[in-house]
Design an enzyme around this catalytic site. Structure first.
Site, PDB file in Angstrom:
ATOM      1  NE  ARG A 137     -21.798 -25.078  39.497  1.00  0.00           N
ATOM      2  CZ  ARG A 137     -22.446 -26.017  40.354  1.00  0.00           C
ATOM      3  NH1 ARG A 137     -22.040 -26.891  40.864  1.00  0.00           N
ATOM      4  NH2 ARG A 137     -23.991 -25.777  40.479  1.00  0.00           N
ATOM      5  NE  ARG A 138     -23.592 -18.849  42.473  1.00  0.00           N
ATOM      6  CZ  ARG A 138     -24.959 -18.614  43.361  1.00  0.00           C
ATOM      7  NH1 ARG A 138     -24.807 -18.005  44.483  1.00  0.00           N
ATOM      8  NH2 ARG A 138     -25.949 -19.092  42.808  1.00  0.00           N
ATOM      9  CB  CYS A 157      -3.226  -6.791  30.030  1.00  0.00           C
ATOM     10  SG  CYS A 157      -2.699  -5.620  29.187  1.00  0.00           S
ATOM     11  NE  ARG A 177      -7.308  -5.006  28.370  1.00  0.00           N
ATOM     12  CZ  ARG A 177      -6.372  -4.190  27.491  1.00  0.00           C
ATOM     13  NH1 ARG A 177      -6.545  -4.619  26.349  1.00  0.00           N
ATOM     14  NH2 ARG A 177      -5.617  -3.605  28.376  1.00  0.00           N
ATOM     15  CB  SER A 178      -4.488  -7.430  25.467  1.00  0.00           C
ATOM     16  OG  SER A 178      -3.232  -6.793  24.581  1.00  0.00           O
ATOM     17  CG  ASN A 179       0.106 -12.280  27.213  1.00  0.00           C
ATOM     18  OD1 ASN A 179       0.326 -13.504  27.537  1.00  0.00           O
ATOM     19  ND2 ASN A 179       1.087 -11.232  27.693  1.00  0.00           N
ATOM     20  CG  ASP A 180       4.207  -7.085  24.680  1.00  0.00           C
ATOM     21  OD1 ASP A 180       5.081  -8.132  24.110  1.00  0.00           O
ATOM     22  OD2 ASP A 180       4.717  -6.092  24.930  1.00  0.00           O
ATOM     23  CG  HIS A 218      -0.100  -8.632  20.966  1.00  0.00           C
ATOM     24  ND1 HIS A 218      -1.417  -8.660  21.500  1.00  0.00           N
ATOM     25  CD2 HIS A 218       0.598  -7.567  21.513  1.00  0.00           C
ATOM     26  CE1 HIS A 218      -1.101  -7.822  22.608  1.00  0.00           C
ATOM     27  NE2 HIS A 218      -0.067  -7.173  22.634  1.00  0.00           N
ATOM     28  CE1 TYR A 220       2.364  -3.372  20.095  1.00  0.00           C
ATOM     29  CE2 TYR A 220       2.985  -4.788  21.913  1.00  0.00           C
ATOM     30  CZ  TYR A 220       2.033  -3.738  21.306  1.00  0.00           C
ATOM     31  OH  TYR A 220       1.095  -3.199  22.113  1.00  0.00           O
TER      32      TYR A 220
END
Length: 276
Positions: A137-138, A157, A177-180, A218, A220
């Site tokens: 599980r690693r 990202c 963490r972030s997606n355009d 998100h 824009y």
């Protein structure tokens, strides 16, 4: 209609109708004219793609498949951080005069670490464990290295993959963490679906699900008219993916090892501004 279309349209509609705007906050990204690039977002979107059912590529907007795969191999196979090793120009704006994007993406995957079993970089450790420790599980990678963030021209990202073998099937979780969403959402889904397929094939496993977890999904402000147009486009059936099944070594895959069959899609070319 492809399931990738269904998921994408649902995500976009939810963000547009129920999302939170950051117009009252100071933001880092800027448009090329210096205007702040504001977004409307949803927190914590989780999408599931069963790669046994169909290959998750959009048909309402063309996703440039070969460029997707080329970038994936640049990061995961070449472990490069130099755009001179990449055929497309998608990273040019973040590269220095030598073509480097700093200690980011492929650079992090290529750093070797010591284990009881020997010395591996992150990719080779995954390959080792899938063959020798499939119940582990690693089995995971992480390129969000805080010690090197100050030397990255762009913070990662899509930063972490967790691999899990259930029976004879390989599944994976992509953490982002972030997606355009307009520019990169399906691009990332296509890439990490291919990555799972590659790892499964060379490990003697079947491919299962890709779970895509997005913290900040998100759109824009200047993308909204394009999003409204694209999600209203005609939808087609998902294409079939053909893979060269003779390949047993991860590092033998090339862009030409993969082929989309019957990829019908909206071929309109969209000029999508990218905030920096």
């Amino acid at each position: 209609m492809s399931k990738a279309d269904e998921i994408f349209i649902q995500n976009m509609r939810d963000i547009l109708d129920n999302g939170v705007w950051d117009t009252d906050l100071p933001v880092r990204p800027r448009w090329s004219d210096g205007t702040p690039a504001h977004t409307v977002k949803k927190f914590g979107i989780v999408n599931r793609y069963n790669l046994n059912e169909e290959f998750p590529i959009l048909t309402i907007r063309k996703t440039f498949f070969k460029s997707c795969v080329d970038e994936l191999l640049w990061i995961w196979q070449k472990k490069s951080n130099n755009i001179r090793d990449l055929k497309s120009k998608i990273w040019n704006q973040w590269a220095d005069e030598n073509g480097s994007i700093g200690k980011a993406y492929g650079y992090q995957l290529g750093i070797k670490h010591k284990y009881r079993e020997g010395e591996f970089d992150q990719v080779d450790r995954v390959l080792y464990d899938l063959k020798h420790n499939p119940s582990s599980r690693r089995i995971m990678t992480n390129i969000y290295n805080f010690a090197d963030l100050h030397e990255m021209n762009l913070y990662p990202c899509a930063y972490s993959m967790t691999f899990n073998v259930s029976g004879d099937t390989l599944n994976g979780i992509l953490n982002q963490r972030s997606n355009d969403m307009l520019t990169a959402n399906n691009w990332n889904v296509v890439q990490y679906s291919i990555l799972l397929i590659m790892f499964a094939q060379v490990s003697g496993l079947k491919v299962g699900e890709l779970v895509h977890v997005i913290a900040d999904a998100h759109i824009y402000d200047r993308h909204i008219p394009l999003v409204e147009e694209i999600i209203a486009q005609k939808q087609f059936a998902a294409p079939k993916l053909q893979v060269d099944t003779s390949i047993k070594n991860f590092y033998d895959f090339t862009v030409d090892s993969f082929k989309l069959v019957d990829y019908s899609c909206n071929d309109k070319k969209y000029e999508i501004p990218v905030a920096e």
